[in-house]
Design an enzyme around this catalytic site. Structure first.
Site, PDB file in Angstrom:
ATOM      1  N   HIS A 132       0.746  -1.194   0.344  1.00 51.37           N
ATOM      2  CA  HIS A 132       0.181  -0.192  -0.119  1.00 51.37           C
ATOM      3  C   HIS A 132       0.783   1.257  -0.468  1.00 51.37           C
ATOM      4  CE1 HIS A 132      -4.148  -1.455   0.547  1.00 51.37           C
ATOM      5  NE2 HIS A 132      -3.454  -2.048   1.111  1.00 51.37           N
ATOM      6  N   LYS A 185     -10.394  13.838   3.795  1.00 50.38           N
ATOM      7  CA  LYS A 185      -8.689  13.221   3.946  1.00 50.38           C
ATOM      8  C   LYS A 185      -8.020  12.865   5.361  1.00 50.38           C
ATOM      9  CE  LYS A 185      -6.995  13.586   0.149  1.00 50.38           C
ATOM     10  NZ  LYS A 185      -6.951  12.777  -0.363  1.00 50.38           N
ATOM     11  N   ARG A 186      -7.711  11.649   5.894  1.00 48.71           N
ATOM     12  CA  ARG A 186      -6.186  11.964   6.175  1.00 48.71           C
ATOM     13  C   ARG A 186      -5.412  13.042   6.298  1.00 48.71           C
ATOM     14  NH1 ARG A 186      -6.354   7.645  11.095  1.00 48.71           N
ATOM     15  NH2 ARG A 186      -4.676   8.873  12.112  1.00 48.71           N
ATOM     16  N   LYS A 211      -0.099  14.577   1.940  1.00 49.31           N
ATOM     17  CA  LYS A 211      -1.501  15.021   1.401  1.00 49.31           C
ATOM     18  C   LYS A 211      -1.894  16.498   1.105  1.00 49.31           C
ATOM     19  CE  LYS A 211      -3.712  10.656   3.230  1.00 49.31           C
ATOM     20  NZ  LYS A 211      -4.565  10.141   2.113  1.00 49.31           N
ATOM     21  N   THR A 257      -8.618   6.651  -3.374  1.00 41.89           N
ATOM     22  CA  THR A 257      -9.981   6.010  -3.405  1.00 41.89           C
ATOM     23  C   THR A 257     -10.883   7.596  -2.682  1.00 41.89           C
ATOM     24  OG1 THR A 257     -10.202   5.244  -0.636  1.00 41.89           O
ATOM     25  CG2 THR A 257      -9.912   3.659  -2.527  1.00 41.89           C
ATOM     26  N   LYS A 294     -14.729   8.399  -5.178  1.00 42.28           N
ATOM     27  CA  LYS A 294     -15.746   8.767  -4.487  1.00 42.28           C
ATOM     28  C   LYS A 294     -16.504  10.368  -5.331  1.00 42.28           C
ATOM     29  CE  LYS A 294     -14.241   6.006  -0.453  1.00 42.28           C
ATOM     30  NZ  LYS A 294     -14.036   6.572   0.932  1.00 42.28           N
TER      31      LYS A 294
HETATM   32  C1  LIG Z   1     -12.942   7.087   1.057  1.00 39.15           C
HETATM   33  C2  LIG Z   1     -11.901   7.431   2.418  1.00 39.15           C
HETATM   34  C3  LIG Z   1     -10.565   7.634   3.122  1.00 39.15           C
HETATM   35  C4  LIG Z   1      -9.742   6.951   1.991  1.00 39.15           C
HETATM   36  O1  LIG Z   1      -9.840   8.702   1.549  1.00 39.15           O
HETATM   37  P1  LIG Z   1      -7.999   9.801   0.337  1.00 39.15           P
HETATM   38  O2  LIG Z   1      -8.505  10.719   0.200  1.00 39.15           O
HETATM   39  O3  LIG Z   1      -8.167   8.251  -0.706  1.00 39.15           O
HETATM   40  O4  LIG Z   1      -7.198   9.239   1.148  1.00 39.15           O
HETATM   41  C5  LIG Z   1     -10.189   7.828   4.225  1.00 39.15           C
HETATM   42  N1  LIG Z   1     -11.596   7.814   5.247  1.00 39.15           N
HETATM   43  C6  LIG Z   1     -12.715   7.749   5.025  1.00 39.15           C
HETATM   44  C7  LIG Z   1     -13.432   7.884   5.850  1.00 39.15           C
HETATM   45  C8  LIG Z   1     -13.253   7.071   3.871  1.00 39.15           C
HETATM   46  O5  LIG Z   1     -14.661   7.196   3.266  1.00 39.15           O
END
Ligand SMILES: *Cc1c(COP(=O)(O)O)cnc(C)c1O
Length: 810
Positions: free
Chosen positions: A356, A544-545, A550, A652, A656
């Site tokens: 990952h 995101k985190r 990021k 991911t 979305k």
């Molecule tokens: C999809 C998702 C992530 C991952 O988001 P990234 O933008 O790919 O880092 C993290 N936390 C939650 C709650 C998510 O639904």
């Protein structure tokens, strides 16, 4: 089960009375939730049993997805959807005076994961069941999930997430399936009947009790299992210390506390390795309990062990469960009497591994002494795997000591888990094309040369059932109207939407749905922040985190710059923007927490300033989680995917947003690259350094952040505002650390380097949004191509190219 509303209402009333002993009129939302949840689980129970019988009759291969994290979020809505009763229940409850949306809010968000990695595991479970594969999850039943985040005076405060306080209606405790996991002690070896036998002595035994959650597929009839293990003490005094005995009560209490801590909490670090003993304990607990239970199931088939790889696949989600490799070796040799070679052949035909990350701070390396003390037999096996592997290498690369030490599993006093995972598996996959290429050409080059067919790519995906059907029903309905419903089971057929991209009436409908979703989010934000949110502004979302790579910092620095421009020219012409952030920082990650404080400070200053009124607003939504993501993402116009190129393995979140019609501003990183391949420059906003350039800077140097600071007056102004007294810097030195990381530590994530092109690209977005017709066209093109990112697609590839399994037919 109940195919019409009236039957549902009748059955539900009876259940409620039976369950709670109170009439409907007195029931609270929580009562309704519990009754409904129990009812759905019981209904699924029948299909669950039948599915397991089908697996037995089929005698096919079953895959177990081992993961330390399953970020599944809430299950009620998705289970209703997959059971095909969502509408019946929604309408039935409405008749009874309840709103399903409110009932769903009663469910605790199962936060058993940090972010992307754990959410991927959850999406995969949904796709495995929906596509009727025999694929199950193996995880830990943490008592406390990822901490709940509160923002107090702009600072992150972490509260424990005791999600199990409410009854978990989805799980079933399976005491009959419990196993024992052994820690500490020492290993005796002696010869018996001409072979070396190993005996683990004076260990401490822990009881592993599984809690099973049914994973209901989209056809409702196929139900897989997520088996989460809970650590409990062994209650017969004297038993817990194995052969050491002892029944001291004080000791027992101490033992009990230490055992229960194993499944007490989820480590809150994302993309960060923590070499803590308790974490190693958790990892072995998961691997050993999961494997013992799998082997027990296999034993019931009465088949010879050389067929094991045809019946069982073990997949490890990152290196966290790598100990399945030595643990399986232990079981096959010490308990089943196999030779090393037999056991190794079987093991390496069963395990597949997903990498990952290439972030060095996330690569797991356990101290040899720690593994040796906690898991003495496992350490012996790892040493033997390493010794044999190094011997192979010496044959292959005679005299090339450097290469051998670069590839060794044990190096210095550390076990490199990624190397163990590669050597002990038959497949290693990256999670996006770019990431896999970097693995093969750079990070794991030596291994790719040594094992030429082992590496492969499987680009991540998301379940469109949760992220589109459940999160965005109006858009789902519109797609159905336009192209029929076949796309729901064949998401790639969403591509059929492309032909409507210039159709004015379709565009109007897409626009209406986005506005409706924005109004809903605006209301939610207003209710939390007590401030008005303009639904006609561009919703620009970065959730995101929180992590340096990021680059939330790049986003907020740009906002400060925008603020400065407006202050200098209050009549500046711009489309109003609402910047929305959501992000949890690891509790020990100071720079990340400071970034949260900076965002909130800037939000405070900007939102209050009458000069920017109607132009820019900033909101940091606390406690980003799956259920919050489901509220935010359908309302986004712009999706911020701005990681330093090469650092985000896939992402991911990006998928979305795309699926919900947002346009991406992003770097050529992770799956953004594949998004770009599909939709091109016209339909997303790319900027910044490319991965190749970033990696070359790391390798050869040549980047000087301070030069950019000195040359770009906009940046200089912004950065100086962080450290000189003024509206942003009112406490002394609050943001010195951030300033310091950018200038004195030479800006590890190239924030300054990418600033200019990021600013420019935002101007482009402003321009593009003014042409609504064209914007909507882009949005529809994004939605149409997003089916490619359904995890159904991803899982089909794992199934055929890695696991060699097919759907289990009825
Ligand atoms: C999809 C998702 C992530 C991952 O988001 P990234 O933008 O790919 O880092 C993290 N936390 C939650 C709650 C998510 O639904």
């Amino acid at each position: 089960m109940f195919n019409d509303k009236e039957t549902f209402k009748q059955v539900f009333r009876e259940k409620l009375i039976g369950n709670l002993g109170k009439p409907l009129e007195e029931a609270s939302n929580a009562d309704i939730y519990n009754t409904l949840g129990n009812m759905i689980r019981e209904n699924a129970g029948k299909h669950w049993v039948e599915t397991n019988q089908r697996f037995k009759a089929d005698k096919g291969k079953q895959v177990y997805y081992f993961s330390m994290e399953f970020l599944i979020g809430r299950l009620l809505g998705n289970n209703l959807l997959n059971m095909g009763v969502l509408e019946v229940v929604r309408e039935g409850l409405a008749d009874l005076g309840f709103c399903l949306k409110d009932i769903e809010e009663e469910e605790a968000d199962a936060g058993l994961g940090n972010g992307g990695l754990g959410r991927l595991a959850a999406c995969f479970l949904d796709s495995l069941a929906s596509l009727q594969y025999a694929g199950h999850g193996t995880g830990i039943r943490y008592k406390y999930g990822l901490f709940e985040q509160k923002i107090v005076d702009g600072y992150q405060v972490e509260l424990p997430d005791y999600w199990l306080q409410k009854e978990n209606v989805w799980e079933v405790r399976r005491e009959d399936k419990q196993v024992e996991v052994k820690f500490w002690g020492h290993v005796d070896s002696y010869e018996k009947d001409g072979r070396l036998v190993f005996e683990h002595k004076d260990y401490e035994a822990v009881r592993a009790v599984p809690y099973d959650i049914p994973v209901i597929g989209a056809d409702r009839r196929h139900v897989n299992t997520l088996r989460n293990w809970s650590a409990e003490s062994i209650t017969q005094p004297g038993r817990m210390f194995g052969s050491r005995g002892g029944s001291d009560y004080h000791k027992f209490l101490e033992y009990k506390r230490s055992v229960e801590s194993i499944s007490e909490f989820l480590y809150p670090d994302d993309s960060q390795y923590e070499g803590k003993l308790l974490r190693l304990k958790q990892q072995y607990f998961l691997c050993s309990a999961g494997l013992q239970s799998i082997i027990r199931t296999f034993d019931k088939l009465g088949l010879p062990y050389d067929t094991l790889p045809d019946k069982v696949g073990l997949h490890i989600n990152d290196t966290h469960p790598t100990l399945v490799i030595p643990e399986l070796m232990r079981i096959l040799m010490d308990l089943k009497g196999m030779s090393w070679d037999e056991a190794w052949d079987i093991t390496t035909r069963m395990v597949s591994y997903t990498n990952h990350t290439i972030l060095s701070e996330a690569l797991e390396k356990w101290p040899v002494t720690m593994v040796k003390e906690l898991l003495p037999r496992i350490q012996l096996i790892i040493e033997e795997i390493n010794a044999r592997f190094c011997r192979e290498l010496m044959d292959r690369y005679p005299g090339n000591q450097e290469r051998i030490s670069q590839m060794a599993i044990i190096y210095g006093d550390q076990v490199r888990m990624a190397h163990l995972a590669i050597v002990g598996s038959y497949s290693v996959n990256g999670v996006a094309a770019l990431h896999t290429e970097i693995l093969q050409k750079r990070e794991m080059k030596l291994f790719d040369e040594y094992y030429p067919h082992r590496f492969n790519n499987k680009t991540n995906g998301i379940t469109h059932r949760r992220w589109l059907l459940h999160a965005n029903p109006p858009l789902t309905n519109l797609i159905n109207e336009a192209i029929g419903t076949r796309w729901i089971t064949h998401p790639q057929e969403m591509i059929g939407l492309i032909k409507y991209c210039e159709d004015s009436s379709f565009q109007e409908k897409v626009s209406g749905i986005k506005r409706q979703n924005k109004l809903r989010l605006a209301e939610f934000i207003s209710s939390k922040h007590g401030e008005k949110v303009d639904p006609d502004s561009i919703f620009d979302v970065h959730v995101k985190r929180l992590h340096g790579y990021k680059r939330q910092l790049l986003n907020i620095l740009h906002i400060i710059h925008l603020y400065n421009q407006i202050k200098a020219n209050p009549s500046m012409d711009m489309v109003p923007r609402t910047f929305i952030f959501g992000a949890k920082a690891a509790p020990s990650y100071h720079l990340a927490k400071r970034t949260i404080k900076l965002i909130n400070t800037v939000a405070d200053v900007v939102n209050k300033d009458p000069d920017v009124k109607g132009k820019v607003r900033i909101f940091f939504l606390e406690n980003y989680s799956v259920s919050l993501a489901e509220k935010i993402i359908p309302a986004a116009d712009v999706s911020e995917q701005i990681s330093t190129a090469s650092k985000e393995a896939s992402g991911t979140g990006n998928m979305k947003f795309m699926m919900n019609g947002a346009l991406t501003i992003g770097t050529m990183d992770g799956a953004n690259v594949e998004m770009h391949e599909m939709i091109g420059d016209d339909n997303m906003f790319l900027f910044g350094l490319r991965a190749e350039q970033v990696l070359d800077y790391y390798q050869y140097g040549g980047y000087y952040a301070r030069n950019i600071y000195n040359e770009d007056s906009r940046l200089k102004e912004v950065l100086d505002q962080l450290v000189t007294p003024g509206p942003i810097c009112c406490h002394t030195q609050e943001f010195d650390q951030i300033f310091h990381s950018l200038l004195d530590n030479n800006d590890e994530y190239f924030v300054l380097k990418d600033f200019a092109s990021y600013v420019e690209t935002h101007v482009e977005i402003d321009r593009a949004y003014r042409n609504q017709k064209d914007w909507l066209k882009k949005s529809i093109i994004n939605i149409g191509h997003s089916g490619k990112f359904s995890s159904d697609n991803t899982i089909s590839r794992y199934a055929s190219e890695i696991w060699n399994i097919s759907p289990v037919k009825f």
